[in-house]
Design an enzyme around this catalytic site. Structure first.
Site, PDB file in Angstrom:
ATOM      1  CG  ASN A 167     -44.366  35.344 -35.700  1.00 19.44           C
ATOM      2  OD1 ASN A 167     -45.377  34.907 -35.165  1.00 19.44           O
ATOM      3  ND2 ASN A 167     -44.148  35.241 -36.989  1.00 19.44           N
TER       4      ASN A 167
ATOM      5  CG  HIS B 215     -46.335  29.495 -33.248  1.00 16.91           C
ATOM      6  ND1 HIS B 215     -47.111  28.761 -34.127  1.00 16.91           N
ATOM      7  CD2 HIS B 215     -45.235  29.861 -33.947  1.00 16.91           C
ATOM      8  CE1 HIS B 215     -46.494  28.672 -35.291  1.00 16.91           C
ATOM      9  NE2 HIS B 215     -45.349  29.336 -35.199  1.00 16.91           N
TER      10      HIS B 215
ATOM     11  CG  HIS C 281     -47.637  34.393 -41.748  1.00 17.80           C
ATOM     12  ND1 HIS C 281     -46.857  33.306 -42.076  1.00 17.80           N
ATOM     13  CD2 HIS C 281     -48.325  34.694 -42.880  1.00 17.80           C
ATOM     14  CE1 HIS C 281     -47.061  32.972 -43.345  1.00 17.80           C
ATOM     15  NE2 HIS C 281     -47.962  33.809 -43.850  1.00 17.80           N
TER      16      HIS C 281
ATOM     17  NE  ARG D  93     -49.768  29.355 -43.191  1.00 16.79           N
ATOM     18  CZ  ARG D  93     -48.540  29.034 -43.631  1.00 16.79           C
ATOM     19  NH1 ARG D  93     -47.467  29.416 -42.970  1.00 16.79           N
ATOM     20  NH2 ARG D  93     -48.393  28.318 -44.705  1.00 16.79           N
TER      21      ARG D  93
ATOM     22  NE  ARG E 191     -51.412  26.759 -41.355  1.00 15.41           N
ATOM     23  CZ  ARG E 191     -50.423  26.172 -42.027  1.00 15.41           C
ATOM     24  NH1 ARG E 191     -49.302  25.870 -41.409  1.00 15.41           N
ATOM     25  NH2 ARG E 191     -50.558  25.868 -43.295  1.00 15.41           N
TER      26      ARG E 191
ATOM     27  CD  GLU F 195     -43.912  36.719 -41.048  1.00 21.77           C
ATOM     28  OE1 GLU F 195     -44.459  35.622 -41.295  1.00 21.77           O
ATOM     29  OE2 GLU F 195     -42.988  36.822 -40.265  1.00 21.77           O
TER      30      GLU F 195
ATOM     31  CB  THR G 265     -42.586  30.531 -44.177  1.00 22.35           C
ATOM     32  OG1 THR G 265     -43.697  31.137 -43.508  1.00 22.35           O
ATOM     33  CG2 THR G 265     -42.372  31.192 -45.508  1.00 22.35           C
TER      34      THR G 265
ATOM     35  CD  GLU H 265     -38.004  38.038 -41.810  1.00 31.14           C
ATOM     36  OE1 GLU H 265     -39.001  38.763 -42.026  1.00 31.14           O
ATOM     37  OE2 GLU H 265     -38.021  37.083 -41.003  1.00 31.14           O
TER      38      GLU H 265
ATOM     39  CG  HIS I 223     -38.189  30.341 -40.649  1.00 39.19           C
ATOM     40  ND1 HIS I 223     -38.091  29.020 -40.345  1.00 39.19           N
ATOM     41  CD2 HIS I 223     -39.473  30.550 -41.019  1.00 39.19           C
ATOM     42  CE1 HIS I 223     -39.274  28.443 -40.542  1.00 39.19           C
ATOM     43  NE2 HIS I 223     -40.132  29.348 -40.943  1.00 39.19           N
TER      44      HIS I 223
END
Ligand code: PXP
Length: 246
Positions: free
Chosen positions: A8, A11, A44, A46, A50, A71, A102, A152, A193
């Site tokens: 992922n 970030h 992801h 959002r 962000r 996602e 999340t 998941e 996660h």
């Protein structure tokens, strides 16, 4: 079976958005992760944009050569984008504007009718759907009923716990994996996660049904110090080590 590592890259985008400039680019990060051996790229999008923005999704659809996992929250806006861009898979996640990340799994049991219609539309477009859920048998059964191809399992509670509490969280994940394997052999089991190079091996060992992992924050954090290639390889080695102890 080799457990797939989907990285992922949200970030990397977080760092870019902190300054509102065009670097570092998550598209470049995705490419380096693939070169280092990642089996897929997860992003992801959002509602508040962000980190990942629409452009990232569109460009990565063109550049990611492994698996692109989008996602998203189960909203009309995200469905329209997914149907247009056609990622290789979609993971449905709950989303609250104020949350830092999340926070819990999707309540598939409580929203079965709505999610059933939502998943159908994506499936008809040829997009397999994954449900990000807490390791609870009823949520697994409901995911299958709404047509999910993948679940998941949320590993956040395991990742945040220590000692006996961590062992208890791991047992829930083991039982959830066993439930899926026993009752829904066609279902693919993923997890993610809060996973780190230190806690991922034990998870892989404890959940033999696990086929893929989505790992972001800790991997990107490690990459700040050692580079993306080394960080991906370290996670790969930790996953392989867990698998060898199954
Ligand atoms: N899986 C899902 C469904 C997520 O929402 C996230 C966080 O975006 C992750 C995996 C990755 O979690 P982390 O960034 O803590 O590795």
């Amino acid at each position: 079976m080799r457990v797939a590592l989907q990285v992922n890259v949200d970030h990397v985008a977080t760092l870019r958005q902190a300054r509102g400039v065009n670097y570092p680019d998550p598209v470049q990060a995705a490419m380096l992760c693939e070169l280092a051996g990642a089996d897929g790229i997860t992003i992801h999008l959002r509602e508040d944009r962000r980190h990942i923005v629409d452009r990232d999704v569109r460009v990565m659809r063109q550049t990611v050569g492994t698996v692109l996992n989008l996602e998203m929250a189960a909203t009309d806006e995200m469905k329209a984008l997914a149907l247009e861009v056609k990622p290789d898979m979609v993971t449905l996640v709950p989303e609250k504007r104020e949350e830092r990340t999340t926070e819990g799994g999707l309540d598939v049991v409580g929203a079965r009718e709505r999610l059933g219609a939502y998943v159908s539309e994506l499936r008809e477009a040829g997009i397999p759907v994954s449900m990000f859920i807490d390791p609870v048998p009823a949520q697994i059964d409901a995911s299958v009923l709404v047509g999910a191809a993948i679940i998941e399992l949320h590993t956040g509670d395991y990742a945040n716990a220590r000692g006996a509490a961590a062992a208890a969280e791991l047992s829930k994940l083991t039982e959830a994996g066993a439930h899926a394997g026993r009752h829904h052999p066609e279902l693919r089991v993923a997890a993610g996660h809060g996973l780190t190079v230190r806690n991922v091996g034990e998870l892989v060992r404890a959940v033999p049904e696990l086929e893929e992992l989505n790992i972001g924050h800790a991997l990107v954090a490690d990459a700040v110090f050692v580079g993306l290639e080394t960080a991906v390889q370290a996670f790969r080695a930790a996953i392989d080590e867990g698998e060898s102890r199954r």
